[in-house]
Design a protein around this motif. Structure first.
Motif, short mmCIF file in Angstrom:
data_model
loop_
_atom_site.label_atom_id
_atom_site.label_comp_id
_atom_site.label_asym_id
_atom_site.label_seq_id
_atom_site.Cartn_x
_atom_site.Cartn_y
_atom_site.Cartn_z
N ILE A 1 0.84 -1.21 0.00
CA ILE A 1 0.00 0.00 0.00
C ILE A 1 0.87 1.25 0.00
O ILE A 1 0.60 2.21 -0.73
CB ILE A 1 -0.94 0.01 1.23
CG1 ILE A 1 -1.82 -1.24 1.25
CG2 ILE A 1 -1.79 1.27 1.27
CD1 ILE A 1 -2.81 -1.33 0.13
N GLY A 2 1.95 1.22 0.80
CA GLY A 2 2.85 2.38 0.87
C GLY A 2 3.48 2.66 -0.48
O GLY A 2 3.56 3.82 -0.91
N ALA A 3 3.93 1.60 -1.18
CA ALA A 3 4.58 1.79 -2.48
C ALA A 3 3.59 2.35 -3.50
O ALA A 3 3.90 3.29 -4.23
CB ALA A 3 5.16 0.47 -2.97
N LEU A 4 2.37 1.77 -3.52
CA LEU A 4 1.35 2.25 -4.46
C LEU A 4 0.98 3.71 -4.16
O LEU A 4 0.80 4.51 -5.07
CB LEU A 4 0.09 1.38 -4.37
CG LEU A 4 0.15 0.01 -5.05
CD1 LEU A 4 -1.15 -0.74 -4.85
CD2 LEU A 4 0.44 0.17 -6.54
N ALA A 5 0.89 4.02 -2.86
CA ALA A 5 0.51 5.39 -2.46
C ALA A 5 1.54 6.39 -2.97
O ALA A 5 1.18 7.45 -3.49
CB ALA A 5 0.38 5.47 -0.95
N ALA A 6 2.83 6.03 -2.84
CA ALA A 6 3.88 6.97 -3.25
C ALA A 6 3.89 7.16 -4.76
O ALA A 6 4.10 8.26 -5.25
CB ALA A 6 5.23 6.47 -2.78
N ILE A 7 3.65 6.09 -5.53
CA ILE A 7 3.74 6.19 -6.98
C ILE A 7 2.48 6.80 -7.58
O ILE A 7 2.54 7.59 -8.51
CB ILE A 7 4.00 4.80 -7.61
CG1 ILE A 7 5.35 4.27 -7.15
CG2 ILE A 7 3.97 4.87 -9.13
CD1 ILE A 7 5.62 2.84 -7.52
N MET A 8 1.31 6.43 -7.02
CA MET A 8 0.05 6.82 -7.66
C MET A 8 -0.66 7.99 -7.00
O MET A 8 -1.62 8.51 -7.56
CB MET A 8 -0.91 5.62 -7.67
CG MET A 8 -0.37 4.44 -8.42
SD MET A 8 -1.46 3.04 -8.27
CE MET A 8 -2.81 3.56 -9.31
N GLY A 9 -0.21 8.40 -5.81
CA GLY A 9 -0.89 9.50 -5.15
C GLY A 9 -2.25 9.10 -4.63
O GLY A 9 -3.21 9.87 -4.70
N ILE A 10 -2.37 7.87 -4.13
CA ILE A 10 -3.63 7.42 -3.57
C ILE A 10 -3.44 7.16 -2.08
O ILE A 10 -2.30 7.04 -1.60
CB ILE A 10 -4.13 6.12 -4.25
CG1 ILE A 10 -3.06 5.02 -4.11
CG2 ILE A 10 -4.46 6.37 -5.70
CD1 ILE A 10 -3.52 3.67 -4.58
N GLY A 11 -4.54 7.06 -1.33
CA GLY A 11 -4.45 6.69 0.08
C GLY A 11 -4.33 5.18 0.19
O GLY A 11 -3.55 4.65 0.96
N GLY A 12 -5.13 4.48 -0.59
CA GLY A 12 -5.03 3.02 -0.62
C GLY A 12 -6.02 2.32 0.27
O GLY A 12 -6.00 1.10 0.37
N GLY A 13 -6.91 3.08 0.92
CA GLY A 13 -7.88 2.48 1.82
C GLY A 13 -8.76 1.44 1.15
O GLY A 13 -9.09 0.43 1.75
N PHE A 14 -9.09 1.67 -0.11
CA PHE A 14 -10.02 0.76 -0.78
C PHE A 14 -9.36 -0.57 -1.17
O PHE A 14 -10.05 -1.51 -1.56
CB PHE A 14 -10.66 1.43 -2.00
CG PHE A 14 -9.69 1.83 -3.04
CD1 PHE A 14 -9.47 1.03 -4.14
CD2 PHE A 14 -8.97 3.01 -2.92
CE1 PHE A 14 -8.56 1.40 -5.10
CE2 PHE A 14 -8.06 3.38 -3.88
CZ PHE A 14 -7.85 2.58 -4.96
N ILE A 15 -8.03 -0.65 -1.11
CA ILE A 15 -7.35 -1.94 -1.28
C ILE A 15 -7.11 -2.54 0.10
O ILE A 15 -7.25 -3.73 0.34
CB ILE A 15 -5.99 -1.78 -1.99
CG1 ILE A 15 -6.14 -0.99 -3.28
CG2 ILE A 15 -5.37 -3.15 -2.27
CD1 ILE A 15 -4.81 -0.64 -3.91
N LEU A 16 -6.73 -1.64 1.04
CA LEU A 16 -6.35 -2.06 2.38
C LEU A 16 -7.54 -2.70 3.12
O LEU A 16 -7.39 -3.74 3.76
CB LEU A 16 -5.84 -0.83 3.14
CG LEU A 16 -5.12 -1.04 4.46
CD1 LEU A 16 -3.96 -2.01 4.28
CD2 LEU A 16 -4.61 0.29 4.98
N ILE A 17 -8.71 -2.08 3.01
CA ILE A 17 -9.87 -2.54 3.78
C ILE A 17 -10.28 -3.97 3.41
O ILE A 17 -10.38 -4.83 4.29
CB ILE A 17 -11.05 -1.53 3.67
CG1 ILE A 17 -10.68 -0.28 4.47
CG2 ILE A 17 -12.35 -2.12 4.19
CD1 ILE A 17 -11.63 0.87 4.29
#
Lengths: 304, 256
Positions: free
Chosen positions: A183-199
């Motif tokens: 999630i951290g890697a995706l957040a840094a590259i894509m500018g997303i929070g990532g909650g919808f993958i994390l949950i």
């Protein structure tokens, strides 16, 4: 019009407030974070992609902090799990920022961002549309709590197990760390929070109880987004404070209106609509990748 | 504008080749351009007087931004997807380049002079890496100019400024000339130069360089200085702002 000091371009204040307000409104209405809509919208407004990704993180930090505050009052945050996810997330976002810079250097950042958004928007949009349509047809979808069986997953069999009293779990620390990393890697590259993958991952992979899932994921998103803001500020200097302030203002007001309006509305129609919208956006990314470009040449990134 | 050509008699071509004087009186109206939060680009006005009493010769004005390395990539198809091919590097290319002349540049100066004095953006871009096998270097150079021109960073005008154009060069009575060009808001904030050239019979007779400073002021300057010189504090400040915004939002949510 206001001149952005870091993006080095003038933007229409009302337009930015309108866009961030609309994104905040939708996230309040449907209950998604909104980072994955905000970043492409900013790029569409002409903000350079690196600035959009880095500055979007500050707005995600703002909305997730207000979420964490209200979830803490309901005692719906598993701090131990949150800290573990955050440790994985810190390593992941550091790698993400490093990868971001490497990709920018070899000129493939836009391709990777397009591909990731294509996949992400197609998956999320498809799921939302399917769910919304199913509910509208009158079939009751199996609720998240029903799906949560007391089954053992890989998280229960791996070594380095740890007790999580708030979630009532005794699982290995490796899956939360790994999940946080991704999630951290995706957040840094894509500018997303990532909650919808994390949950979903927390529910199905870690088997966490649903009442602590949202608060805990918000906590991880808050930590990661704050870290990304500081790292991007020092590494690539692409965080625009003026743009960030505008996004926060629009996002906060929009989310409030969305929550108030969403309380009295049928959300499945909106979910289906948003799902269709995301699918359309994903198709746009696909077309841009497969259709022969009119202008075959592109200029290298503005940073290097 | 054929008048200037008719006036340029062969008798005037007596100077030694390469003998370029600096006696061209020229100045810039906007020596200091300030960028504050309402900046939306600016105009640059270069004016001067042709030292020739009879007004013989042609005037070329070039407004140049600092040179920077640049990269151009050509999209190629891999597994059905268009992705960027290998980057072709330019050691230096002007970040902003506007050339203004009283008549088409090709009629004023020879191709050799244009290249030598870097009077067009393609001539100013120095290729530094090999192009991919089978590719044409000049295509990459042309693409750089074309893409930057679309962004308004490279501009070329001949003749007087018309309402529908963003720049132009006008000759007045008594050898007075005035060149106006629009500096778009996306042009980099840096030290610029306005170079004025006097050509006669296709040869450079005189030139003059005038600096133009574009700088941030006030709030824009403070933010930018903080972001570049104290980037860690700047990052923390942004996070604090985000937390404050989130806290205020949570307060409002609670009340309603």
């Amino acid at each position: 019009m206001i001149y952005l000091p870091i993006a080095e371009m003038p933007v229409n204040v009302l337009l930015v407030l309108l866009v961030s307000g609309a994104v905040g409104f939708m996230s309040g209405l449907v209950g998604v974070g909104g980072g994955f809509i905000m970043t492409p919208s900013l790029i569409f407004l002409g903000i350079p992609a690196p600035v959009a990704v880095a500055t979007g993180a500050s707005q995600i930090a703002a909305t997730s902090f207000s979420g964490v505050l209200s979830q803490t009052r309901r005692k719906a945050v598993d701090w131990r799990m949150g800290i573990l996810l955050s440790i994985g997330g810190m390593l992941g976002s550091a790698s993400g920022v490093w990868l971001f810079e490497r990709l920018l250097r070899i000129g493939q950042l836009d391709l990777i961002i397009s591909l990731l958004y294509l996949l992400l928007l197609a998956c999320v949009g498809g799921l939302m549309l399917a769910e919304g349509v199913a509910v509208m047809r009158g079939r009751s979808t199996p609720g998240v709590s029903i799906l949560r069986r007391p089954a053992r997953t890989i998280a229960h069999t791996l070594p380095f197990r740890m007790r999580f009293p708030r979630s009532g779990l005794y699982i290995s620390v490796i899956p939360p760390l790994g999940l946080g990393f991704i999630i951290g890697a995706l957040a840094a590259i894509m500018g997303i929070g990532g909650g919808f993958i994390l949950i979903p991952a927390m529910i199905y992979l870690l088997r966490m109880p649903t009442n602590v899932v949202i608060g805990t994921s918000l906590f991880q998103v808050l930590v990661i987004a704050s870290l990304i803001v500081v790292m991007q500020s020092t590494a690539t200097q692409t965080v625009d404070l003026v743009l960030a302030a505008l996004l926060m203002l629009g996002g906060v007001i929009g989310a409030q209106l969305g929550v108030r309006l969403g309380a009295g509305l049928k959300s499945e129609h909106l979910r289906a609509l948003l799902g269709a919208l995301l699918l359309a956006a994903s198709a746009k990314f696909l077309f841009d990748l497969v259709i022969r470009p009119v202008e075959p040449y592109v200029l290298g990134g503005g940073l290097l | 504008m054929a008048l200037a050509l008719l006036c340029a008699t062969p008798a005037a071509a007596q100077q030694q080749p390469g003998d370029v004087a600096n006696d061209l009186p020229a100045a810039v109206a906007e020596e200091q351009i300030t960028v504050s939060s309402d900046y939306r680009g600016s105009f640059v006005t270069v004016f001067g007087v042709n030292p020739d009493r009879r007004g013989r010769g042609d005037i070329v004005v070039v407004v140049r931004g600092p040179t920077q390395p640049a990269r151009v990539m050509r999209k190629r198809q891999v597994f059905g997807l268009y992705m960027n091919g290998d980057a072709v590097r330019f050691r230096e290319a002007p970040s902003f380049f506007a050339v203004l002349s009283n008549r088409p540049l090709r009629q004023i100066a020879s191709a050799e002079s244009i290249w030598r004095y870097q009077l067009d953006p393609a001539a100013s871009a120095q290729l530094s890496s090999a192009v991919p096998a089978g590719a044409d270097p000049s295509a990459y150079r042309a693409a750089l100019v074309r893409l930057r021109r679309e962004q308004g960073l490279y501009q070329e005008y001949s003749g007087r400024a018309l309402p529908e154009r963003r720049g132009g060069l006008t000759l007045y009575q008594g050898g007075l000339f005035r060149a106006v060009v629009r500096l778009p808001a996306n042009a980099p904030i840096a030290q610029y130069h306005a170079d004025t050239y006097l050509f006669r019979d296709g040869r450079l007779v005189s030139s003059q360089r005038v600096p133009i400073t574009i700088s941030r002021v006030g709030f824009e300057r403070r933010i930018h200085d903080l972001a570049t010189q104290h980037s860690f504090i700047y990052g923390l400040l942004t996070v604090l702002l985000a937390l404050a915004a989130g806290w205020v939002a949570a307060l409002i949510f609670r009340r309603t």
